[in-house]
Enzyme design. Structure first.
Site, PDB file in Angstrom:
ATOM      1  N   ILE A  36      -1.397 -23.561  -2.865  1.00 23.09           N
ATOM      2  CA  ILE A  36      -2.822 -22.922  -3.006  1.00 23.09           C
ATOM      3  C   ILE A  36      -3.783 -23.557  -3.523  1.00 23.09           C
ATOM      4  CG2 ILE A  36      -1.742 -22.254  -5.408  1.00 23.09           C
ATOM      5  CD1 ILE A  36      -3.777 -19.907  -2.939  1.00 23.09           C
ATOM      6  N   ALA A  37      -3.375 -24.745  -4.085  1.00 23.35           N
ATOM      7  CA  ALA A  37      -4.309 -25.723  -4.761  1.00 23.35           C
ATOM      8  C   ALA A  37      -5.687 -26.103  -4.066  1.00 23.35           C
ATOM      9  CB  ALA A  37      -3.683 -26.886  -5.613  1.00 23.35           C
ATOM     10  N   ARG A  59       7.691 -32.869  -8.588  1.00 26.60           N
ATOM     11  CA  ARG A  59       9.171 -33.049  -8.705  1.00 26.60           C
ATOM     12  C   ARG A  59       9.612 -34.233  -8.042  1.00 26.60           C
ATOM     13  NH1 ARG A  59      11.253 -27.112  -8.419  1.00 26.60           N
ATOM     14  NH2 ARG A  59       9.515 -27.168  -7.142  1.00 26.60           N
ATOM     15  N   TYR A  80       5.954 -34.541 -14.527  1.00 25.05           N
ATOM     16  CA  TYR A  80       4.757 -33.772 -15.087  1.00 25.05           C
ATOM     17  C   TYR A  80       4.362 -34.123 -16.546  1.00 25.05           C
ATOM     18  CZ  TYR A  80       6.415 -30.099 -11.529  1.00 25.05           C
ATOM     19  OH  TYR A  80       6.601 -29.579 -10.499  1.00 25.05           O
ATOM     20  N   HIS A 101       5.706 -21.253 -15.622  1.00 26.98           N
ATOM     21  CA  HIS A 101       4.364 -21.355 -16.056  1.00 26.98           C
ATOM     22  C   HIS A 101       4.412 -21.199 -17.725  1.00 26.98           C
ATOM     23  CE1 HIS A 101       2.402 -19.131 -12.571  1.00 26.98           C
ATOM     24  NE2 HIS A 101       2.974 -20.153 -12.194  1.00 26.98           N
ATOM     25  N   LYS A 119      -1.756 -16.919 -11.502  1.00 25.63           N
ATOM     26  CA  LYS A 119      -0.874 -15.617 -11.986  1.00 25.63           C
ATOM     27  C   LYS A 119       0.427 -15.514 -11.314  1.00 25.63           C
ATOM     28  CE  LYS A 119      -1.315 -14.421  -7.767  1.00 25.63           C
ATOM     29  NZ  LYS A 119      -0.052 -14.370  -7.201  1.00 25.63           N
ATOM     30  N   ARG A 192       9.206 -17.147  -3.518  1.00 22.51           N
ATOM     31  CA  ARG A 192       8.908 -16.008  -3.977  1.00 22.51           C
ATOM     32  C   ARG A 192       9.953 -14.763  -3.783  1.00 22.51           C
ATOM     33  NH1 ARG A 192       2.750 -16.133  -1.202  1.00 22.51           N
ATOM     34  NH2 ARG A 192       4.162 -17.724   0.078  1.00 22.51           N
ATOM     35  N   ASP A 204       3.969 -11.324  -7.541  1.00 24.80           N
ATOM     36  CA  ASP A 204       3.087 -12.107  -6.474  1.00 24.80           C
ATOM     37  C   ASP A 204       1.817 -11.271  -5.923  1.00 24.80           C
ATOM     38  OD1 ASP A 204       2.480 -13.125  -3.495  1.00 24.80           O
ATOM     39  OD2 ASP A 204       3.198 -14.752  -4.671  1.00 24.80           O
TER      40      ASP A 204
END
Length: 411
Positions: A36-37, A59, A80, A101, A119, A192, A204
């Site tokens: 998505i980024a 990762r 991270y 998250h 989200k 998902r 989602d």
């Protein structure tokens, strides 16, 4: 219409203009090499003079290196935590699996970084309360923390709400919101579908129509019915959720979210299309209660629909239909309708560009908040994010499904 949509997609996502960066630009680090980024942050950042996507960590370092090369990200961190420890990074974008998250938002805040958090904000409402009520978030001059409900920042959504909540229009009587992906759009091994990673339709796409209903109704809704369709890949994950809600004032809401919609093709028997993908526009539809008009014996009732609220920069339309009724002695003597279509690609003030996606507008407001500027005034505050997760939990409970498990991360 088609040319305009192609132009907006090209300028907004495929080839955004490269802005000259300011010396005090916010330097973002990406936690995760997410799909998505590129549209949610990397493309909008190119066009923003005060944002640089400077680093990524995943990762798998080799995956992070390939990702960085593809998108022109100069720094790759091995972990991270290494990214959070980088003093040159000002803000973190979190698009990891939902189950991570809570932990990595808190770790980012502890590192003094601003956080743009995809989200749903957390796995459940208990985590959301712990995160958004944390002393790090409530402290003076605390880092900015935003749950990324991008569609809310686009002028189209706010124009839609203005047609509902304007003075003298009447209360909301009913609302319907829907969002779905066609069958086979999500592969069987996608995160998902995994319960342990806080997956499922409500976690989602379901977050969007539920968020829409909460803003339309302006009251926290009570769940009346919740009917899940269980995923064929994971019996604790929902492929789809259909739910109905009501408020204390009597307004009704209905939502549908489906991650693998199939069948229902028009003009064909359902049995012919039941295994084929379904296609359709995401939309929200609202009916306002009838109210008295300006003249004696008159009444007024409004219906408002927004098409493609989730990606409004590609194309959207707001349909407003007003029904007027004139009565004499209790009898209807005349009825007529006024209709109009509204589009809003920029703010009335002229702020923004027609090709800006909802992600551009969201990033613009995030920067304004970090820089202490007023901006458009659109924001998703912590209390709103908590209430959102509480509504998701209530929906799962009504559906007879388990609330997604909390992280083991220690506060």
């Amino acid at each position: 219409m088609v040319f305009g949509a192609l132009y907006r997609v090209y300028k907004g996502w495929i080839s955004p203009p490269q802005a000259t960066k300011k010396d005090d630009a916010i330097r973002f680090g990406l936690l995760g090499a997410s799909n998505i980024a590129p549209i949610s942050l990397i493309a909008p950042a190119k066009a923003h003079p005060e944002v640089i996507v400077a680093a990524v960590a995943a990762r798998d370092r080799s995956r992070a290196e390939a990702y960085a090369k593809k998108y022109g990200i100069p720094i790759v961190h091995t972990s991270y935590q290494d990214l959070l420890d980088d003093p040159s990074i000002d803000a973190i974008y979190i698009a990891q699996p939902n189950s991570l998250h809570f932990e990595w938002a808190l770790r980012s805040l502890r590192a003094g970084k601003h956080v743009l958090l995809e989200k749903p904000s957390c796995s459940n409402s208990a985590e959301a309360r712990a995160l958004f009520n944390h002393p790090l978030v409530k402290a003076p001059n605390a880092p900015i923390l935003l749950e990324a409900f991008h569609y809310r920042f686009h002028p189209a959504w706010q124009a839609f709400l203005a047609q509902i909540h304007g003075h003298g229009l009447g209360r909301v009587e009913s609302a319907h919101a829907q969002q779905f992906l066609p069958k086979w759009a999500i592969p069987a091994d996608d995160i998902r579908w995994r319960f342990d990673l806080a997956g499922g339709a409500m976690m989602d796409f379901g977050t969007y129509p539920l968020s829409c209903l909460r803003q339309i109704l302006r009251e926290e809704p009570r769940v009346i019915t919740a009917e899940p369709t269980i995923s064929e890949y994971e019996d604790r994950a929902d492929q789809a959720m259909r739910a109905t809600y009501t408020t204390e004032s009597g307004a009704k809401g209905e939502m549908l979210a489906d991650l693998a919609a199939a069948g229902g093709w028009p003009l064909l028997p359902a049995s012919w299309t039941k295994g084929l993908p379904s296609f359709g526009w995401p939309k929200c539809e609202v009916e306002l209660a009838e109210r008295e008009g300006d003249g004696d014996g008159g009444s007024f009732k409004r219906k408002v629909t927004i098409w493609n609220y989730l990606m409004p920069s590609v194309y959207h339309r707001i349909d407003v239909e007003d029904t007027h009724t004139l009565r004499r002695g209790g009898q209807i003597v005349k009825t007529w309708k006024d209709s109009k279509n509204i589009k809003a690609y920029t703010w009335p003030s002229g702020d923004g560009e027609e090709w800006w996606s909802s992600y551009n507008y969201q990033l613009h407001e995030f920067v304004n908040k970090v820089k202490g500027r007023s901006g458009s005034g659109v924001w998703v505050d912590g209390e709103d994010s908590i209430r959102q997760m509480e509504a998701i939990d209530r929906t799962y409970e009504k559906a007879g499904m388990e609330i997604r498990p909390s992280s083991n991360f220690e506060l």
